[in-house]
Design a protein around this motif. Structure first.
Motif, PDB file in Angstrom:
ATOM      1  N   SER A   1       0.833  -1.212   0.000  1.00 32.12           N
ATOM      2  CA  SER A   1       0.000   0.000   0.000  1.00 32.12           C
ATOM      3  C   SER A   1       0.863   1.255   0.000  1.00 32.12           C
ATOM      4  CB  SER A   1      -0.929  -0.004   1.220  1.00 32.12           C
ATOM      5  OG  SER A   1      -1.746  -1.153   1.238  1.00 32.12           O
ATOM      6  N   LEU A   2       1.809   1.281  -0.891  1.00 30.96           N
ATOM      7  CA  LEU A   2       2.763   2.385  -0.917  1.00 30.96           C
ATOM      8  C   LEU A   2       2.079   3.703  -1.250  1.00 30.96           C
ATOM      9  CD1 LEU A   2       5.726   0.478  -2.504  1.00 30.96           C
ATOM     10  CD2 LEU A   2       5.847   1.790  -0.379  1.00 30.96           C
ATOM     11  N   LYS A   3       2.578   4.749  -0.625  1.00 25.73           N
ATOM     12  CA  LYS A   3       2.049   6.090  -0.801  1.00 25.73           C
ATOM     13  C   LYS A   3       3.127   6.993  -1.406  1.00 25.73           C
ATOM     14  CE  LYS A   3      -0.752   5.633   3.399  1.00 25.73           C
ATOM     15  NZ  LYS A   3      -1.074   6.216   4.735  1.00 25.73           N
ATOM     16  N   LEU A   4       2.697   8.097  -1.964  1.00 31.60           N
ATOM     17  CA  LEU A   4       3.645   9.041  -2.549  1.00 31.60           C
ATOM     18  C   LEU A   4       4.701   9.454  -1.527  1.00 31.60           C
ATOM     19  CD1 LEU A   4       1.276  11.376  -4.594  1.00 31.60           C
ATOM     20  CD2 LEU A   4       2.595   9.433  -5.421  1.00 31.60           C
ATOM     21  N   GLU A   5       4.273   9.625  -0.289  1.00 35.06           N
ATOM     22  CA  GLU A   5       5.194  10.084   0.754  1.00 35.06           C
ATOM     23  C   GLU A   5       6.198   9.023   1.198  1.00 35.06           C
ATOM     24  OE1 GLU A   5       1.856  10.239   0.767  1.00 35.06           O
ATOM     25  OE2 GLU A   5       1.036   9.829   2.788  1.00 35.06           O
ATOM     26  N   ASP A   6       6.079   7.819   0.671  1.00 33.00           N
ATOM     27  CA  ASP A   6       7.081   6.787   0.948  1.00 33.00           C
ATOM     28  C   ASP A   6       8.304   6.920   0.044  1.00 33.00           C
ATOM     29  OD1 ASP A   6       4.378   4.472   1.417  1.00 33.00           O
ATOM     30  OD2 ASP A   6       5.570   5.459   2.978  1.00 33.00           O
ATOM     31  N   THR A   7       8.225   7.800  -0.921  1.00 35.36           N
ATOM     32  CA  THR A   7       9.354   8.013  -1.826  1.00 35.36           C
ATOM     33  C   THR A   7      10.573   8.504  -1.054  1.00 35.36           C
ATOM     34  OG1 THR A   7       7.953   8.474  -3.738  1.00 35.36           O
ATOM     35  CG2 THR A   7      10.193   9.376  -3.782  1.00 35.36           C
TER      36      THR A   7
ATOM     37  N   GLN B   1      16.864   3.325  -3.926  1.00 38.64           N
ATOM     38  CA  GLN B   1      15.834   4.326  -4.193  1.00 38.64           C
ATOM     39  C   GLN B   1      14.468   3.676  -4.360  1.00 38.64           C
ATOM     40  OE1 GLN B   1      16.070   7.898  -4.610  1.00 38.64           O
ATOM     41  NE2 GLN B   1      13.837   7.709  -4.570  1.00 38.64           N
ATOM     42  N   VAL B   2      13.498   4.216  -3.665  1.00 37.96           N
ATOM     43  CA  VAL B   2      12.100   3.826  -3.834  1.00 37.96           C
ATOM     44  C   VAL B   2      11.341   5.063  -4.288  1.00 37.96           C
ATOM     45  CG1 VAL B   2       9.997   3.077  -2.670  1.00 37.96           C
ATOM     46  CG2 VAL B   2      12.183   1.970  -2.138  1.00 37.96           C
ATOM     47  N   THR B   3      10.693   4.954  -5.418  1.00 40.42           N
ATOM     48  CA  THR B   3       9.909   6.062  -5.953  1.00 40.42           C
ATOM     49  C   THR B   3       8.490   5.593  -6.175  1.00 40.42           C
ATOM     50  OG1 THR B   3      11.855   6.973  -7.078  1.00 40.42           O
ATOM     51  CG2 THR B   3       9.701   7.771  -7.788  1.00 40.42           C
ATOM     52  N   VAL B   4       7.560   6.280  -5.540  1.00 39.51           N
ATOM     53  CA  VAL B   4       6.145   5.960  -5.668  1.00 39.51           C
ATOM     54  C   VAL B   4       5.491   7.048  -6.512  1.00 39.51           C
ATOM     55  CG1 VAL B   4       4.004   5.435  -4.460  1.00 39.51           C
ATOM     56  CG2 VAL B   4       6.199   4.861  -3.405  1.00 39.51           C
ATOM     57  N   SER B   5       4.850   6.644  -7.588  1.00 37.95           N
ATOM     58  CA  SER B   5       4.235   7.602  -8.507  1.00 37.95           C
ATOM     59  C   SER B   5       2.714   7.535  -8.414  1.00 37.95           C
ATOM     60  CB  SER B   5       4.675   7.314  -9.932  1.00 37.95           C
ATOM     61  OG  SER B   5       4.203   6.043 -10.341  1.00 37.95           O
ATOM     62  N   SER B   6       2.099   8.612  -8.823  1.00 37.91           N
ATOM     63  CA  SER B   6       0.620   8.672  -8.771  1.00 37.91           C
ATOM     64  C   SER B   6       0.000   8.082 -10.014  1.00 37.91           C
ATOM     65  CB  SER B   6       0.180  10.124  -8.598  1.00 37.91           C
ATOM     66  OG  SER B   6       0.662  10.892  -9.670  1.00 37.91           O
TER      67      SER B   6
END
Length: 123
Positions: free
Chosen positions: A84-90, A118-123
């Motif tokens: 359940s990754l969120k943008l703020e987890d980036t 690096q972890v990048t969560v995109s919308s």
């Protein structure tokens, strides 16, 4: 102790990633292990930790219920399952090892650090 983190990448919000940290040291089982993260312009923050025997686990409130930390002392690995990754987890995620101290959320208590992934969560 040398630590190598892997498993980061780009994922859409709501998705999952699994980070893994491998230790080359023979004393892995004697260390508390933690995951931290650092977003651009922000301080490094605690994410999760597991005590040296795996008997106690701790999470930051921001990831509780979504992230799961686990360790395998036979394989010298500590993983972080992120759901359940969120943008703020980036952020860049780091694994770290600490002699047992109880200061599981304090970066300065950790003596050894991996290079970060690096972890990048995109919308």
């Amino acid at each position: 102790v040398q630590l190598q983190a892997s498993g980061g990448g780009l994922v859409q919000a709501g998705g999952s990633l699994r980070l893994s940290c491998t230790s080359s040291g023979r004393t892995f089982a004697s260390y508390d292990m933690g995951w931290f993260r650092q977003a651009p312009g922000k301080e490094r923050e605690f994410v999760a930790a597991v005590r040296w025997l795996g008997s106690k686990i701790y999470y930051a409130d921001s990831v509780k219920g979504r992230f799961t930390i686990s360790r395998d002392n036979d394989k010298n690995t500590v993983d972080l399952q992120m759901n359940s990754l969120k943008l703020e987890d980036t952020a860049v995620y780091f694994c770290a090892a600490s002699p047992p101290s109880g200061l599981y959320s304090t970066p300065s208590a950790y003596h050894y650090w991996g290079q970060g992934t690096q972890v990048t969560v995109s919308s």
